[in-house]
Design a protein around this motif. Structure first.
Motif, mmCIF file in Angstrom:
data_model
loop_
_atom_site.group_PDB
_atom_site.id
_atom_site.type_symbol
_atom_site.label_atom_id
_atom_site.label_comp_id
_atom_site.label_asym_id
_atom_site.label_seq_id
_atom_site.Cartn_x
_atom_site.Cartn_y
_atom_site.Cartn_z
ATOM 1 N N PRO A 126 0.849 -1.204 0.000
ATOM 2 C CA PRO A 126 0.000 0.000 0.000
ATOM 3 C C PRO A 126 0.883 1.251 0.000
ATOM 4 N N SER A 127 0.382 2.347 -0.582
ATOM 5 C CA SER A 127 1.211 3.548 -0.760
ATOM 6 C C SER A 127 1.739 4.105 0.546
ATOM 7 N N ASN A 128 0.954 4.052 1.629
ATOM 8 C CA ASN A 128 1.456 4.612 2.882
ATOM 9 C C ASN A 128 2.617 3.782 3.432
ATOM 10 N N GLN A 129 2.613 2.475 3.223
ATOM 11 C CA GLN A 129 3.728 1.642 3.669
ATOM 12 C C GLN A 129 4.923 1.772 2.738
ATOM 13 N N SER A 130 4.656 1.881 1.451
ATOM 14 C CA SER A 130 5.773 1.957 0.504
ATOM 15 C C SER A 130 6.574 3.240 0.695
ATOM 16 N N ALA A 131 5.936 4.339 1.108
ATOM 17 C CA ALA A 131 6.658 5.598 1.330
ATOM 18 C C ALA A 131 7.665 5.446 2.467
ATOM 19 N N THR A 132 7.258 4.813 3.570
ATOM 20 C CA THR A 132 8.175 4.626 4.693
ATOM 21 C C THR A 132 9.267 3.627 4.336
ATOM 22 N N LEU A 133 8.893 2.551 3.679
ATOM 23 C CA LEU A 133 9.890 1.568 3.281
ATOM 24 C C LEU A 133 10.890 2.187 2.315
ATOM 25 N N ASP A 134 10.418 2.985 1.379
ATOM 26 C CA ASP A 134 11.309 3.650 0.428
ATOM 27 C C ASP A 134 12.274 4.574 1.163
ATOM 28 N N GLU A 135 11.770 5.310 2.162
ATOM 29 C CA GLU A 135 12.649 6.193 2.935
ATOM 30 C C GLU A 135 13.692 5.384 3.706
ATOM 31 N N PHE A 136 13.273 4.296 4.347
ATOM 32 C CA PHE A 136 14.204 3.447 5.084
ATOM 33 C C PHE A 136 15.306 2.946 4.152
ATOM 34 N N LEU A 137 14.915 2.437 2.990
ATOM 35 C CA LEU A 137 15.902 1.915 2.040
ATOM 36 C C LEU A 137 16.797 3.017 1.488
ATOM 37 N N TRP A 138 16.235 4.210 1.291
ATOM 38 C CA TRP A 138 17.045 5.334 0.793
ATOM 39 C C TRP A 138 18.146 5.684 1.793
ATOM 40 N N TRP A 139 17.767 5.833 3.070
ATOM 41 C CA TRP A 139 18.765 6.147 4.091
ATOM 42 C C TRP A 139 19.765 5.004 4.245
ATOM 43 N N ARG A 140 19.285 3.768 4.214
ATOM 44 C CA ARG A 140 20.192 2.614 4.316
ATOM 45 C C ARG A 140 21.224 2.663 3.205
ATOM 46 N N ASP A 141 20.759 2.910 1.978
ATOM 47 C CA ASP A 141 21.684 2.960 0.852
ATOM 48 C C ASP A 141 22.582 4.188 0.924
ATOM 49 N N ARG A 142 22.047 5.308 1.362
ATOM 50 C CA ARG A 142 22.825 6.557 1.471
ATOM 51 C C ARG A 142 24.030 6.380 2.377
ATOM 52 N N TYR A 143 23.827 5.690 3.514
ATOM 53 C CA TYR A 143 24.905 5.466 4.476
ATOM 54 C C TYR A 143 25.581 4.111 4.300
ATOM 55 N N GLN A 144 25.123 3.327 3.324
ATOM 56 C CA GLN A 144 25.583 1.950 3.169
ATOM 57 C C GLN A 144 25.514 1.249 4.528
ATOM 58 N N ALA A 145 24.374 1.440 5.172
ATOM 59 C CA ALA A 145 24.177 0.985 6.551
ATOM 60 C C ALA A 145 23.957 -0.522 6.614
ATOM 61 N N THR A 146 24.600 -1.128 7.573
ATOM 62 C CA THR A 146 24.476 -2.549 7.869
ATOM 63 C C THR A 146 24.231 -2.697 9.369
ATOM 64 N N PRO A 147 23.826 -3.879 9.821
ATOM 65 C CA PRO A 147 23.589 -4.070 11.259
ATOM 66 C C PRO A 147 24.854 -3.825 12.079
ATOM 67 N N HIS A 148 24.709 -3.060 13.160
ATOM 68 C CA HIS A 148 25.833 -2.761 14.040
ATOM 69 C C HIS A 148 25.562 -3.079 15.503
ATOM 70 N N TYR A 149 24.355 -2.825 15.998
ATOM 71 C CA TYR A 149 24.105 -2.929 17.435
ATOM 72 C C TYR A 149 22.769 -3.615 17.703
ATOM 73 N N TRP A 150 22.761 -4.509 18.684
ATOM 74 C CA TRP A 150 21.521 -5.081 19.216
ATOM 75 C C TRP A 150 21.225 -4.402 20.537
ATOM 76 N N VAL A 151 19.973 -4.033 20.744
ATOM 77 C CA VAL A 151 19.543 -3.499 22.034
ATOM 78 C C VAL A 151 18.250 -4.228 22.391
ATOM 79 N N GLY A 152 18.187 -4.751 23.605
ATOM 80 C CA GLY A 152 16.987 -5.423 24.060
ATOM 81 C C GLY A 152 16.640 -4.992 25.468
ATOM 82 N N TYR A 153 15.348 -4.880 25.741
ATOM 83 C CA TYR A 153 14.907 -4.506 27.086
ATOM 84 C C TYR A 153 13.437 -4.856 27.246
ATOM 85 N N GLU A 154 12.981 -4.823 28.499
ATOM 86 C CA GLU A 154 11.566 -5.023 28.787
ATOM 87 C C GLU A 154 10.912 -3.674 28.973
#
Length: 160
Positions: A126-154
């Motif tokens: 759906p268009s509202n989800q694709s806009a956020t996903l597109d932004e996430f992927l754009w920033w990921r590609d812009r920074y060539q971002a990969t997983p770096h940190y796990w954080v977990g809590y209750e």
């Protein structure tokens, strides 16, 4: 897509103070949608670039910063989140994915997608989800971002 705009304040409190604080705020808040059964586990995987520019902006308390994270709230759904903080105001956008969607999007070992791959992927949402996903992927590609940190809590979350 869910999008939230807010000011955030975080405090470090003792375990002994938690129940007292919860009792005092009960007349003004309700449990958030994930807290219906009490506390729940939040697991976040933060993405960052090679020289950790996103973490460095947070560490330096820059007036403009960004976080890219993959998060679960104790359930089966996976959320891809983009969180920006500019001069104290926080904007958070997220898209909810199933495990199958997540694997088809990010199971490619965090490599950049071609324009055609991205267009095909976004056209199935759906268009509202694709806009956020597109932004996430754009920033990921812009920074060539990969997983770096796990954080977990209750958490036991509340909303007004």
């Amino acid at each position: 897509m869910e999008s939230v705009e807010r000011y955030e304040q975080k405090y470090l409190v003792s375990i002994a103070d938690v129940e007292r604080i919860e009792r005092s705020i009960c007349p003004f808040v309700r449990a958030d949608s994930f807290s219906n059964t009490g506390y729940y586990q939040v697991l976040s995987l933060y993405l960052d670039g090679v020289d950790r520019p996103l973490y460095q902006a947070t560490y330096d308390q820059s007036s403009a910063r960004l976080k890219l994270r993959i998060r679960t709230y104790g359930g089966a759904d996976i959320f891809l989140e983009v969180k920006r903080k500019i001069r104290g105001m926080v904007w958070k956008s997220r898209v909810k994915l199933t495990h199958q969607q997540y694997n088809s999007i990010l199971g490619q070992r965090y490599t950049m997608m071609s324009r055609a791959q991205r267009r095909d992927l976004l056209s199935g949402l759906p268009s509202n989800q694709s806009a956020t996903l597109d932004e996430f992927l754009w920033w990921r590609d812009r920074y060539q971002a990969t997983p770096h940190y796990w954080v977990g809590y209750e958490r036991r979350g509340f909303e007004s």
